[in-house]
Design a protein around this motif. Structure first.
Motif, short mmCIF file in Angstrom:
data_model
loop_
_atom_site.label_atom_id
_atom_site.label_comp_id
_atom_site.label_asym_id
_atom_site.label_seq_id
_atom_site.Cartn_x
_atom_site.Cartn_y
_atom_site.Cartn_z
N PHE A 68 -1.13 51.89 60.64
CA PHE A 68 -2.44 52.51 60.83
C PHE A 68 -2.95 53.21 59.57
CE2 PHE A 68 0.03 52.90 64.84
CZ PHE A 68 -0.63 51.93 65.57
N ALA A 69 -2.42 52.82 58.40
CA ALA A 69 -2.85 53.38 57.11
C ALA A 69 -2.74 54.89 57.07
CB ALA A 69 -4.28 52.93 56.80
N LEU A 70 -1.64 55.42 57.62
CA LEU A 70 -1.48 56.87 57.75
C LEU A 70 -0.74 57.51 56.59
CD1 LEU A 70 -0.70 57.19 61.57
CD2 LEU A 70 -2.85 57.65 60.39
N CYS A 71 -0.26 56.72 55.63
CA CYS A 71 0.45 57.34 54.50
C CYS A 71 -0.52 58.19 53.68
CB CYS A 71 1.05 56.26 53.60
SG CYS A 71 2.59 55.55 54.23
N PRO A 72 -0.19 59.45 53.41
CA PRO A 72 -1.08 60.33 52.65
C PRO A 72 -0.95 60.06 51.14
CG PRO A 72 0.88 61.53 53.28
CD PRO A 72 1.02 60.15 53.89
N ILE A 73 -1.32 58.85 50.73
CA ILE A 73 -1.16 58.43 49.34
C ILE A 73 -2.52 58.03 48.79
CG2 ILE A 73 -0.09 56.76 47.77
CD1 ILE A 73 2.20 56.50 49.78
N GLU A 74 -2.87 58.53 47.63
CA GLU A 74 -4.08 58.12 46.94
C GLU A 74 -3.71 57.06 45.91
OE1 GLU A 74 -7.20 58.89 47.48
OE2 GLU A 74 -6.74 60.25 49.14
N GLY A 75 -4.41 55.93 45.92
CA GLY A 75 -4.08 54.86 45.00
C GLY A 75 -2.75 54.23 45.36
N ARG A 76 -1.89 54.00 44.34
CA ARG A 76 -0.57 53.42 44.58
C ARG A 76 0.50 54.30 43.96
NH1 ARG A 76 -1.02 48.64 47.07
NH2 ARG A 76 1.24 48.53 47.19
N LEU A 77 1.59 54.48 44.66
CA LEU A 77 2.71 55.27 44.19
C LEU A 77 3.74 54.33 43.58
CD1 LEU A 77 4.03 58.11 44.12
CD2 LEU A 77 5.03 57.57 46.35
N TRP A 78 4.14 54.60 42.32
CA TRP A 78 5.06 53.71 41.59
C TRP A 78 4.57 52.26 41.67
CZ3 TRP A 78 8.64 56.77 45.03
CH2 TRP A 78 8.99 57.98 44.41
N GLY A 79 3.28 52.09 41.44
CA GLY A 79 2.66 50.79 41.59
C GLY A 79 3.05 49.81 40.49
N ALA A 80 3.11 48.56 40.85
CA ALA A 80 3.35 47.47 39.90
C ALA A 80 2.40 46.34 40.25
CB ALA A 80 4.80 46.98 39.97
N MET A 81 1.79 45.72 39.26
CA MET A 81 0.85 44.64 39.52
C MET A 81 1.60 43.39 39.97
SD MET A 81 -2.32 45.39 39.32
CE MET A 81 -3.04 43.76 39.17
N PRO A 82 1.03 42.66 40.91
CA PRO A 82 1.64 41.39 41.31
C PRO A 82 1.46 40.35 40.20
CG PRO A 82 -0.49 41.66 42.36
CD PRO A 82 -0.21 42.96 41.63
N GLU A 83 2.07 39.22 40.38
CA GLU A 83 1.94 38.11 39.44
C GLU A 83 1.20 36.97 40.10
OE1 GLU A 83 5.72 36.95 37.92
OE2 GLU A 83 6.24 38.96 37.19
N ARG A 84 0.54 36.16 39.29
CA ARG A 84 -0.10 34.97 39.83
C ARG A 84 0.94 34.10 40.53
NH1 ARG A 84 -2.15 34.75 34.46
NH2 ARG A 84 -4.26 35.63 34.26
N GLY A 85 0.57 33.63 41.69
CA GLY A 85 1.47 32.79 42.46
C GLY A 85 2.26 33.53 43.51
N ASP A 86 2.28 34.86 43.48
CA ASP A 86 2.97 35.63 44.52
C ASP A 86 2.32 35.37 45.88
OD1 ASP A 86 4.61 36.74 42.62
OD2 ASP A 86 3.84 38.78 42.81
N ILE A 87 3.15 35.34 46.91
CA ILE A 87 2.63 35.28 48.28
C ILE A 87 2.54 36.71 48.77
CG2 ILE A 87 3.05 34.43 50.62
CD1 ILE A 87 4.70 32.18 49.34
N VAL A 88 1.31 37.18 48.97
CA VAL A 88 1.09 38.60 49.22
C VAL A 88 0.57 38.84 50.64
CG1 VAL A 88 0.68 39.15 46.80
CG2 VAL A 88 -1.26 38.54 48.26
N VAL A 89 1.02 39.93 51.24
CA VAL A 89 0.46 40.42 52.50
C VAL A 89 -0.41 41.61 52.15
CG1 VAL A 89 0.99 41.49 54.72
CG2 VAL A 89 2.38 39.58 53.89
N PHE A 90 -1.61 41.64 52.73
CA PHE A 90 -2.56 42.69 52.39
C PHE A 90 -3.39 43.05 53.61
CE2 PHE A 90 -4.45 38.57 51.60
CZ PHE A 90 -5.71 38.67 52.15
N ARG A 91 -3.97 44.24 53.55
CA ARG A 91 -4.89 44.68 54.59
C ARG A 91 -6.29 44.13 54.26
NH1 ARG A 91 -3.98 48.93 57.87
NH2 ARG A 91 -1.87 48.07 57.67
#
Length: 260
Positions: A68-91
């Protein structure tokens, strides 16, 4: 006094259950998330009825990492960019559902389809024809949807799609399926991926609502990086039937199947 051991037993059980639920919630929020494939938009890489766990620490955590998107996080924490070709799950940016697609474009990339061919930064993505994809023309998954075919089989017959192998500039290769080169999204404008966003597509090109459909109902458009939930790396098990209890419909060849 005689009831005290019973109450102590109930209290210990309650604490154990609460701890188990807490640990399960933490695991689902920060480590892995189960995902059931409901549609054929990623065939042949992912099949209707595949069950997988999403690696949630691949790109760091955002508020969408929690239910339910309840994490109290702004932006991304310890974020890393995906790579082209990754199979991604997203909202999904608009309807709030969880989607799974292949990441094609990163911020600043130019993406275009021309007569069914993928162009990335004005160069055609390497592609070789690879015969036909064959499957039974029959209801699939709990929804009982019929597969789309380039031929016109009868129920129980063989459904055919054209098959090719694409290879992105970073060397990631994967199969794509095609029904024709005359569809709405087979020739598009050039999409320039804005900062903080990615461009995603389904491997089953003529059966996928993805970033090519910015305004269509169910279309995805550009996906904010914040909306990334994780990366799909492996199918855990798979069922071709309408219920997990129907063991005779399990696809045993897909147990712990690695994704590419």
């Amino acid at each position: 006094m005689g009831n005290r051991p019973r109450w102590e037993s109930w209290w210990q059980t309650a604490k154990s259950v609460a701890l188990a639920l807490l640990l399960a919630g933490l695991v689902r929020s920060f480590l892995v998330q189960p995902f059931w494939i409901p549609s054929g938009s990623m065939k042949e890489t992912l099949l209707v009825g595949d069950f997988l766990f999403v690696n949630k620490f691949a790109y760091g955590w955002s508020r969408f990492s929690c239910p339910f998107a309840l994490c109290p996080i702004e932006g991304r924490l310890w974020g890393a960019m995906p790579e082209r070709g990754d199979i991604v799950v997203f909202r999904h940016p608009r309807n709030g559902d969880d989607y799974i697609k292949r990441l094609i474009g990163l911020p600043g990339d130019r993406v275009q389809m021309r007569d069914g061919l993928l162009f990335l930064n004005d160069r055609m993505v390497a592609r070789r024809e690879a015969g036909s994809y064959r499957e039974i023309y029959a209801p699939q998954g709990p929804g009982g949807a019929m597969p789309r075919c380039r031929n016109h089989p009868r129920p129980g017959g063989i459904c055919l799609k054209d098959r090719a192998i694409e290879t992105l500039p970073n060397g990631v290769s994967y199969p794509v399926l095609n029904l024709s080169d005359l569809g709405f999204a087979d020739t598009t404008t050039t999409f320039t991926v804005p900062p903080g966003h990615v461009f995603v597509m389904g491997d089953n090109r003529d059966n996928s609502l993805d970033s090519r459909y910015a305004l269509a109902r169910g279309g995805v458009g550009f996906v904010p990086v914040e909306n990334l939930i994780g990366r799909a790396d492996r199918v855990i098990f798979s069922s071709a039937g309408s219920s997990l209890l129907a063991v005779w419909t399990w696809r045993f060849d897909r147990l712990f199947h690695a994704l590419h």
